[in-house]
Design a protein around this motif. Sequence first.
Motif, short mmCIF file in Angstrom:
data_model
loop_
_atom_site.label_atom_id
_atom_site.label_comp_id
_atom_site.label_asym_id
_atom_site.label_seq_id
_atom_site.Cartn_x
_atom_site.Cartn_y
_atom_site.Cartn_z
N PHE A 123 0.85 -1.19 0.00
CA PHE A 123 0.00 0.00 0.00
C PHE A 123 0.89 1.24 0.00
CE2 PHE A 123 -1.83 3.53 2.37
CZ PHE A 123 -2.94 3.78 1.60
N ARG A 124 0.52 2.21 -0.82
CA ARG A 124 1.19 3.52 -0.82
C ARG A 124 0.15 4.60 -0.62
NH1 ARG A 124 4.00 2.50 -6.56
NH2 ARG A 124 5.41 0.81 -5.99
N SER A 125 0.50 5.61 0.18
CA SER A 125 -0.41 6.75 0.33
C SER A 125 -0.44 7.52 -0.99
CB SER A 125 0.07 7.67 1.45
OG SER A 125 1.30 8.27 1.06
N HIS A 157 -2.65 1.24 -8.76
CA HIS A 157 -3.38 0.33 -7.87
C HIS A 157 -2.73 0.20 -6.50
CE1 HIS A 157 -5.84 -1.89 -11.21
NE2 HIS A 157 -6.18 -0.63 -11.05
N HIS A 158 -1.53 0.77 -6.34
CA HIS A 158 -0.90 0.72 -5.01
C HIS A 158 -1.68 1.54 -3.97
CE1 HIS A 158 2.73 -1.70 -5.64
NE2 HIS A 158 2.79 -1.17 -6.86
N PRO A 159 -2.09 2.78 -4.25
CA PRO A 159 -2.88 3.53 -3.24
C PRO A 159 -4.29 2.95 -3.05
CG PRO A 159 -1.84 5.04 -4.80
CD PRO A 159 -1.72 3.66 -5.38
N ILE A 164 1.04 -5.30 -5.11
CA ILE A 164 2.25 -5.50 -4.31
C ILE A 164 3.44 -5.65 -5.24
CG2 ILE A 164 1.22 -6.47 -2.20
CD1 ILE A 164 1.67 -9.27 -3.36
N ASP A 165 4.56 -5.08 -4.82
CA ASP A 165 5.82 -5.33 -5.51
C ASP A 165 6.59 -6.33 -4.66
OD1 ASP A 165 5.00 -3.45 -7.30
OD2 ASP A 165 6.27 -1.83 -6.53
N VAL A 166 7.04 -7.40 -5.29
CA VAL A 166 7.66 -8.51 -4.56
C VAL A 166 9.14 -8.62 -4.93
CG1 VAL A 166 7.58 -11.01 -4.17
CG2 VAL A 166 5.45 -9.72 -4.49
N ASN A 193 6.63 -5.64 -18.40
CA ASN A 193 7.89 -4.94 -18.08
C ASN A 193 8.17 -4.83 -16.57
OD1 ASN A 193 5.93 -3.03 -17.42
ND2 ASN A 193 7.22 -1.30 -18.01
N GLU A 194 7.29 -5.40 -15.72
CA GLU A 194 7.54 -5.32 -14.26
C GLU A 194 7.43 -6.72 -13.65
OE1 GLU A 194 5.32 -2.34 -12.16
OE2 GLU A 194 5.60 -0.83 -13.73
N TRP A 195 8.57 -7.40 -13.51
CA TRP A 195 8.55 -8.77 -12.97
C TRP A 195 8.11 -8.80 -11.50
CZ3 TRP A 195 11.64 -8.96 -8.76
CH2 TRP A 195 12.77 -8.14 -8.70
N TRP A 196 8.13 -7.64 -10.86
CA TRP A 196 7.90 -7.57 -9.41
C TRP A 196 6.46 -7.23 -9.03
CZ3 TRP A 196 10.95 -4.32 -12.42
CH2 TRP A 196 10.41 -3.07 -12.69
N HIS A 197 5.64 -6.78 -9.98
CA HIS A 197 4.32 -6.21 -9.65
C HIS A 197 3.21 -7.27 -9.79
CE1 HIS A 197 1.44 -2.70 -9.57
NE2 HIS A 197 0.69 -3.61 -10.19
N PHE A 198 2.53 -7.54 -8.67
CA PHE A 198 1.47 -8.56 -8.65
C PHE A 198 0.16 -7.98 -8.12
CE2 PHE A 198 5.28 -10.98 -8.98
CZ PHE A 198 4.95 -12.14 -9.65
#
Length: 221
Positions: A123-125, A157-159, A164-166, A193-198
Amino acid sequence: MKIKIVSLVLVAILAGGAIGFYVGRESITDSSIGQTPSPTPTPSVSATPTPLQLLCFDPATDLLRSSDAVSGCLNGEKSLGATALSVPLVPVNQLDPFLEARFLAAQSAAKKEGVRLEITSGFRSLARQTYLFKAAVKKYGSEEAASHWVLPPTASHHPMGLAIDVNYPNDSTSTLWLQKNGFTYGLCRAYVNEWWHFEGLSAPGQPCPPMILDASSIYVE
Ligand SMILES: [Zn+2]
């Protein structure tokens, strides 16, 4: 005389039939007065609907078990939710509880196979996302160019607590485990392009939707 009697009987029979027919029609009409016409019956009306399958994870015991949407999960268990996760109707200030449960269940299963998974950004503000987006605009030269990597706070979608970035930025190898097995828990890699974003893009156990190229396709100016 005999013919006359037969004729009378015939007339009476015909008249009676007509009256019967008429009464029959009337009785059908009467029973329908003031009522909404019944919908066409479908097989599913009489069949008992099968409740959606639900996975429950107990972080204390690392046990993942099947339940259903009617029975729910037990105290102490976290529900992984029965559907793809959707955008919240009101602002939130934490990770979606279903998304968190999905990650915890996946993290536990990965650990049993010697694979380490950590959320490096969840989560990000809105303020934090604004800061990140402005920094990306500075780095890439324009909002459009930046949006391939970082979305503005209204689109990311983070806020919303849905992403989640893993293991970012260092451990893409371990994260391949999640890309391969995440669908079991309803976790899907979203972007090529983002292997970390789920995100929770599917119901647990269902196939993930195809990845999209990058975040810019959901960027709205
Ligand atoms: Zn992300």
